[in-house]
Design a protein around this motif. Structure first.
Motif, PDB file in Angstrom:
ATOM      1  N   LEU A 177      30.732  -7.261  20.175  1.00 12.58           N
ATOM      2  CA  LEU A 177      32.246  -7.673  19.813  1.00 12.58           C
ATOM      3  C   LEU A 177      32.911  -6.602  19.253  1.00 12.58           C
ATOM      4  O   LEU A 177      34.114  -6.212  19.472  1.00 12.58           O
ATOM      5  CB  LEU A 177      32.294  -9.130  19.587  1.00 12.58           C
ATOM      6  N   ARG A 178      32.302  -6.332  18.029  1.00 11.61           N
ATOM      7  CA  ARG A 178      33.037  -5.451  17.173  1.00 11.61           C
ATOM      8  C   ARG A 178      33.302  -4.131  17.946  1.00 11.61           C
ATOM      9  O   ARG A 178      34.475  -3.384  17.604  1.00 11.61           O
ATOM     10  CB  ARG A 178      32.096  -5.298  15.910  1.00 11.61           C
ATOM     11  N   ARG A 179      32.399  -3.501  18.688  1.00 12.91           N
ATOM     12  CA  ARG A 179      32.435  -2.207  18.957  1.00 12.91           C
ATOM     13  C   ARG A 179      33.775  -2.274  20.407  1.00 12.91           C
ATOM     14  O   ARG A 179      34.631  -1.652  20.191  1.00 12.91           O
ATOM     15  CB  ARG A 179      31.527  -1.968  20.063  1.00 12.91           C
ATOM     16  N   ALA A 180      33.816  -3.680  21.021  1.00  8.85           N
ATOM     17  CA  ALA A 180      34.971  -3.617  22.174  1.00  8.85           C
ATOM     18  C   ALA A 180      36.287  -3.839  21.163  1.00  8.85           C
ATOM     19  O   ALA A 180      37.154  -2.979  21.698  1.00  8.85           O
ATOM     20  CB  ALA A 180      34.699  -4.701  22.675  1.00  8.85           C
ATOM     21  N   LEU A 181      36.474  -4.526  20.013  1.00  8.84           N
ATOM     22  CA  LEU A 181      37.720  -4.717  19.422  1.00  8.84           C
ATOM     23  C   LEU A 181      38.151  -3.383  18.804  1.00  8.84           C
ATOM     24  O   LEU A 181      39.246  -3.062  18.932  1.00  8.84           O
ATOM     25  CB  LEU A 181      37.228  -5.741  18.326  1.00  8.84           C
TER      26      LEU A 181
END
Length: 223
Positions: free
Chosen positions: A197-201
């Motif tokens: 999720l962090r990478r996508a954000l």
């Protein structure tokens, strides 16, 4: 398939396994009023006991009506005795109806199935936190209108965190809240969800709003 999420303030004799009837699925959630709400995918329904530790059922009804996640919930107050004054106070506090306790799985399901349910669900709302938005109908996250591609687990994680920004959740709380109770899951699995999720954000330009709180868990910061 339509779904109803039932919040229970006490243990339910008869078990809390999900129940399917035609095109309706009923999920049970044992919930302590002082804890964060679980992720509610369907229409919420709460069975609230008249007496609770440190809080009355009437006060909890009022609080549920003031919470955006449960303001439209169907609330059934579980009375200890068939008292006319108690019935009137329950309705004034925001309850939709009442039932004489003690309740069990069969009586809860009888009450839910006896109420006329809408043919179609009310369209899911959209969530917004600063420039980050989540369309719950299209299951699409966006940052500044740029799509954020997410897998189902990460999408549900983002939704739960956006519904309660600024709240620190442990790995165990996230597993329980996201409904991952049917099979054992290592708590470190949450780290993988968070990492993706962090990478996508970050790739969408949202920066690092999902923060680790050492020894406690994770929190989605308010903008």
């Amino acid at each position: 398939m339509r779904q109803i999420d039932i919040l229970l303030t006490n243990a339910l004799p008869g078990g809390q396994d999900s129940f399917v009837h035609g095109d309706l699925k009923v999920l049970f959630h044992r919930w302590n009023w002082s804890a964060p709400l679980p992720l509610l995918d369907g229409s919420p329904w709460a069975f609230v006991d008249w007496l609770l530790p440190e809080l009355s059922g009437l006060e909890l009804c009022r609080r549920l009506r003031c919470d955006p996640q449960t303001e439209a919930a169907h609330i059934t107050l579980v009375l200890e005795e068939d008292d006319a004054d108690a019935r009137r106070r329950a309705l004034r506090a925001g309850a939709d109806d009442y039932i004489l306790g003690p309740i069990d799985r069969a009586s809860v399901l009888d009450r839910v199935l006896s109420v006329q349910l809408p043919e179609h669900e009310v369209p899911a709302r959209a969530l917004k936190l600063g420039e980050l938005s989540l369309d719950l109908t299209a299951l699409q996250a966006r940052f500044r209108d740029k799509p954020v591609p997410l897998m189902p687990n990460e999408l549900r994680l983002l939704r739960y965190l956006m519904e309660q920004p600024g709240h620190v959740f442990s790995r165990a709380q996230l597993i329980a809240a996201l409904g991952k109770k049917e099979q054992p899951i290592d708590e470190r699995t949450v780290d993988a969800w968070v990492s993706r999720l962090r990478r996508a954000l970050r790739e969408a330009g949202a920066g690092y709003p999902l923060r680790t709180v050492r020894s406690l868990g994770y929190v989605l910061d308010r903008p």
